[in-house]
Design a protein around this motif. Structure first.
Motif, PDB file in Angstrom:
ATOM      1  N   LEU A 182      -8.526  -7.146 -26.160  1.00 56.49           N
ATOM      2  CA  LEU A 182      -9.884  -7.172 -25.636  1.00 56.49           C
ATOM      3  C   LEU A 182     -10.259  -5.735 -25.309  1.00 56.49           C
ATOM      4  CD1 LEU A 182     -12.358  -8.783 -24.573  1.00 56.49           C
ATOM      5  CD2 LEU A 182     -11.184  -8.910 -22.377  1.00 56.49           C
ATOM      6  N   THR A 207     -16.406 -13.010 -24.690  1.00 50.44           N
ATOM      7  CA  THR A 207     -15.122 -13.440 -25.241  1.00 50.44           C
ATOM      8  C   THR A 207     -14.702 -14.794 -24.683  1.00 50.44           C
ATOM      9  OG1 THR A 207     -14.428 -11.153 -25.530  1.00 50.44           O
ATOM     10  CG2 THR A 207     -12.686 -12.817 -25.453  1.00 50.44           C
ATOM     11  N   GLU A 251     -18.102  -6.230 -18.238  1.00 47.50           N
ATOM     12  CA  GLU A 251     -18.263  -7.646 -17.901  1.00 47.50           C
ATOM     13  C   GLU A 251     -18.899  -8.430 -19.035  1.00 47.50           C
ATOM     14  OE1 GLU A 251     -20.137 -10.704 -14.610  1.00 47.50           O
ATOM     15  OE2 GLU A 251     -20.244  -8.560 -14.225  1.00 47.50           O
ATOM     16  N   ILE A 280     -16.258  -9.263 -21.643  1.00 43.46           N
ATOM     17  CA  ILE A 280     -15.322 -10.276 -21.151  1.00 43.46           C
ATOM     18  C   ILE A 280     -16.002 -11.641 -21.123  1.00 43.46           C
ATOM     19  CG2 ILE A 280     -13.993 -11.036 -19.143  1.00 43.46           C
ATOM     20  CD1 ILE A 280     -13.466  -8.016 -18.609  1.00 43.46           C
ATOM     21  N   PRO A 298     -14.064  -2.339 -16.304  1.00 45.29           N
ATOM     22  CA  PRO A 298     -14.246  -3.378 -17.322  1.00 45.29           C
ATOM     23  C   PRO A 298     -15.698  -3.575 -17.736  1.00 45.29           C
ATOM     24  CG  PRO A 298     -13.873  -4.371 -15.188  1.00 45.29           C
ATOM     25  CD  PRO A 298     -13.707  -2.890 -15.011  1.00 45.29           C
ATOM     26  N   ILE A 301      -6.931  -5.642 -18.573  1.00 43.95           N
ATOM     27  CA  ILE A 301      -8.281  -5.198 -18.896  1.00 43.95           C
ATOM     28  C   ILE A 301      -8.468  -3.757 -18.433  1.00 43.95           C
ATOM     29  CG2 ILE A 301      -9.232  -7.530 -18.803  1.00 43.95           C
ATOM     30  CD1 ILE A 301     -10.403  -6.834 -16.047  1.00 43.95           C
TER      31      ILE A 301
END
Length: 107
Positions: free
Chosen positions: A68, A21, A15, A18, A13, A9
């Motif tokens: 991602l 996903t 959040e 994430i 990142p 990642i």
């Protein structure tokens, strides 16, 4: 509860991305971002903790090797052991480096 480790990642990142996903596969208890101890910057991986093992398994199977936020990620199950518990090779759940055990006389 079941924990996944997500590698690859971004160092800073997103959040929400994430969470969105991974939540597609089930209820998330927590997301833990791992930071470098010295710089306090992101290290490129996180733990995603699911409420149910089967949801974590589905997420791992579906997301491992996908992208991602423009980066390819690796997703693995985290197997947590209790301190002192032995793994399949007979190793204990904590490091014992530096111990050289010798037998025989004079040792």
């Amino acid at each position: 509860m079941s924990k996944l480790q997500v590698y690859g990642i971004r160092l800073s990142p997103d959040e929400a991305a994430i969470r969105k996903t991974f939540e597609a596969f089930g209820q998330i208890q927590e997301i833990e971002f791992v930071k470098d101890r010295e710089t306090n910057e992101g290290s490129g991986f996180a733990f995603v903790i699911f409420e149910k093992k089967e949801d974590a398994h589905k997420a791992k199977e579906a997301l491992d090797g996908t992208t991602l936020d423009g980066l390819m990620i690796k997703v693995e199950h985290v197997i947590e052991r209790v301190r002192g518990e032995h793994d399949q090779r007979g190793n204990r759940g904590h490091a014992q480096r530096g111990h050289l055990q010798r037998g025989g006389y004079g040792h």
